[in-house]
Scaffold this active site. Structure first.
Site, PDB file in Angstrom:
ATOM      1  N   LYS A  45       0.843  -1.207   0.000  1.00 40.48           N
ATOM      2  CA  LYS A  45       0.000   0.000   0.000  1.00 40.48           C
ATOM      3  C   LYS A  45       0.879   1.259   0.000  1.00 40.48           C
ATOM      4  O   LYS A  45       0.627   2.213  -0.730  1.00 40.48           O
ATOM      5  CB  LYS A  45      -0.938  -0.013   1.221  1.00 40.48           C
ATOM      6  N   GLN A  61      -4.919  -1.683   9.459  1.00 43.75           N
ATOM      7  CA  GLN A  61      -4.746  -2.998   8.840  1.00 43.75           C
ATOM      8  C   GLN A  61      -5.312  -4.080   9.755  1.00 43.75           C
ATOM      9  O   GLN A  61      -5.041  -4.111  10.958  1.00 43.75           O
ATOM     10  CB  GLN A  61      -3.246  -3.241   8.567  1.00 43.75           C
ATOM     11  N   ASP A 102     -11.120   2.472   3.666  1.00 41.26           N
ATOM     12  CA  ASP A 102     -11.400   1.037   3.532  1.00 41.26           C
ATOM     13  C   ASP A 102     -12.901   0.775   3.418  1.00 41.26           C
ATOM     14  O   ASP A 102     -13.315  -0.310   3.027  1.00 41.26           O
ATOM     15  CB  ASP A 102     -10.897   0.284   4.779  1.00 41.26           C
TER      16      ASP A 102
HETATM   17  N1  GUN Z   1      -6.842  -7.209   5.935  1.00 39.16           N
HETATM   18  C1  GUN Z   1      -7.147  -7.981   4.866  1.00 39.16           C
HETATM   19  N2  GUN Z   1      -7.699  -7.236   3.888  1.00 39.16           N
HETATM   20  C2  GUN Z   1      -7.748  -5.966   4.351  1.00 39.16           C
HETATM   21  C3  GUN Z   1      -8.204  -4.747   3.791  1.00 39.16           C
HETATM   22  O1  GUN Z   1      -8.703  -4.662   2.663  1.00 39.16           O
HETATM   23  N3  GUN Z   1      -8.071  -3.661   4.586  1.00 39.16           N
HETATM   24  C4  GUN Z   1      -7.544  -3.713   5.848  1.00 39.16           C
HETATM   25  N4  GUN Z   1      -7.478  -2.595   6.546  1.00 39.16           N
HETATM   26  N5  GUN Z   1      -7.114  -4.834   6.378  1.00 39.16           N
HETATM   27  C5  GUN Z   1      -7.208  -5.953   5.632  1.00 39.16           C
END
Ligand code: GUN
Length: 301
Positions: free
Chosen positions: A54, A98, A121
């Site tokens: 990211k 996350q 998100d």
């Molecule tokens: N953990 C697995 N997929 C995601 C996601 O799309 N966003 C976040 N914040 N954590 C994750």
């Protein structure tokens, strides 16, 4: 005829090109760089990889990103304090925590602390509710990426049978809502579904997000179906595979996404899109407020 392979890497690259242009316009028009804050608690190896992907993607398109790392012994209060500060920081347009979080954390409480206006998100209950009524601020990144792939390929959604396999909060449920919003007839299957094949065989569009290699076999797929494989599974031999028997299913489907190189590259890309949209929205609102203040001051003279 075998299925057309949907090249998620290529679509992601073209969306990222659009992102770069939008970031340049924001910088030029407002003198502001879009900013994303990424919070990670603990040492989950998969999360570390996702977070660095990211951060790298942000760099690629010119978004400022800041990583906040907490040890897995961190308290929920420490993380909530940081989220509170970031929520009012005007240089931050997106906040992402996350997942998963260590077990001492109440996930709903943490996600609920993020300002809904910065929840890139799309996991805040406000945005989840927005998704239900068809006007969320931030569509969750993975299903948003799937919709973008369908759109890119010119695949009609309205009036078609869509079957989603997997009912997670992150992928399956929002995916079903987005397909419904686009007027598909949607069924959602999950771990307790009996005789999965009786549902999958009816799908014109089959989205599989179960985290189970070889769950979907050739005979479970309707001829000429569009198959979107969201699964990412590491086999004992180190190979990365999706949830479908790719070689079998591609013989029956009209379109298929590969793993890797299908949905995966789109997820991070749609996070960039959400962060840029957030910056555009807040800067436009601020400049509108400034212009109406000027008019009010003018009228008062
Ligand atoms: N953990 C697995 N997929 C995601 C996601 O799309 N966003 C976040 N914040 N954590 C994750």
């Amino acid at each position: 005829m075998t299925a057309k392979i949907i090249d998620g890497k290529a679509v992601a690259a073209s969306v990222r090109e659009e992102c770069r242009t939008r970031v340049d316009v924001i910088k030029e028009r407002y003198g502001v760089t879009p900013g994303l804050a990424v919070i990670m608690v603990g040492e989950n190896p998969a999360s570390k990889v996702y977070v660095s992907n990211k951060i790298r993607a942000c760099e690629e398109v010119g978004i400022n990103s800041t990583k906040y790392l907490f040890p897995d012994t961190a308290s929920q209060e420490e993380v909530l304090d940081l989220i509170e500060q970031l929520s009012i920081d005007p240089t931050v347009h997106g906040i992402l925590v996350q997942l998963p979080l260590p077990k001492q954390f109440d996930i709903e409480r943490v996600l609920g602390a993020i300002s809904a206006q910065k929840d890139v998100d799309g996991f805040h209950l406000y945005n989840v509710g927005g998704l239900v009524v068809g006007n969320t601020i931030f569509p969750p990144c993975t299903p948003f990426g799937v919709m973008r792939l369908l759109q890119h390929e010119g695949i009609e959604v309205a009036g078609r049978n869509a079957v989603v396999v997997g009912a997670s909060n992150i992928v399956g449920k929002p995916m079903a809502l987005m397909l419904m919003q686009n007027e598909a007839t949607v069924s959602v299957c999950h771990a307790r579904t009996r005789d999965l094949a009786q549902f999958t065989i009816l799908a014109d569009i089959l989205v599989v997000a179960a985290g189970c290699p070889n769950l979907i076999l050739e005979q479970m797929v309707k001829k000429d179906a569009v198959v979107i494989d969201v699964g990412i599974n590491r086999l004992p031999n180190g190979r990365l595979v999706g949830d479908c028997d790719y070689e079998g299913v591609r013989k029956r489907a009209s379109y298929i996404t590969p793993v890797p190189g299908g949905v995966g590259p789109m997820t991070v890309t749609m996070l960039l899109v959400n962060t840029i949209s957030s910056a555009e929205r807040s800067l436009m609102a601020a400049s509108y407020r400034a212009s109406t203040n000027i008019h009010e001051a003018h009228g008062a003279q």
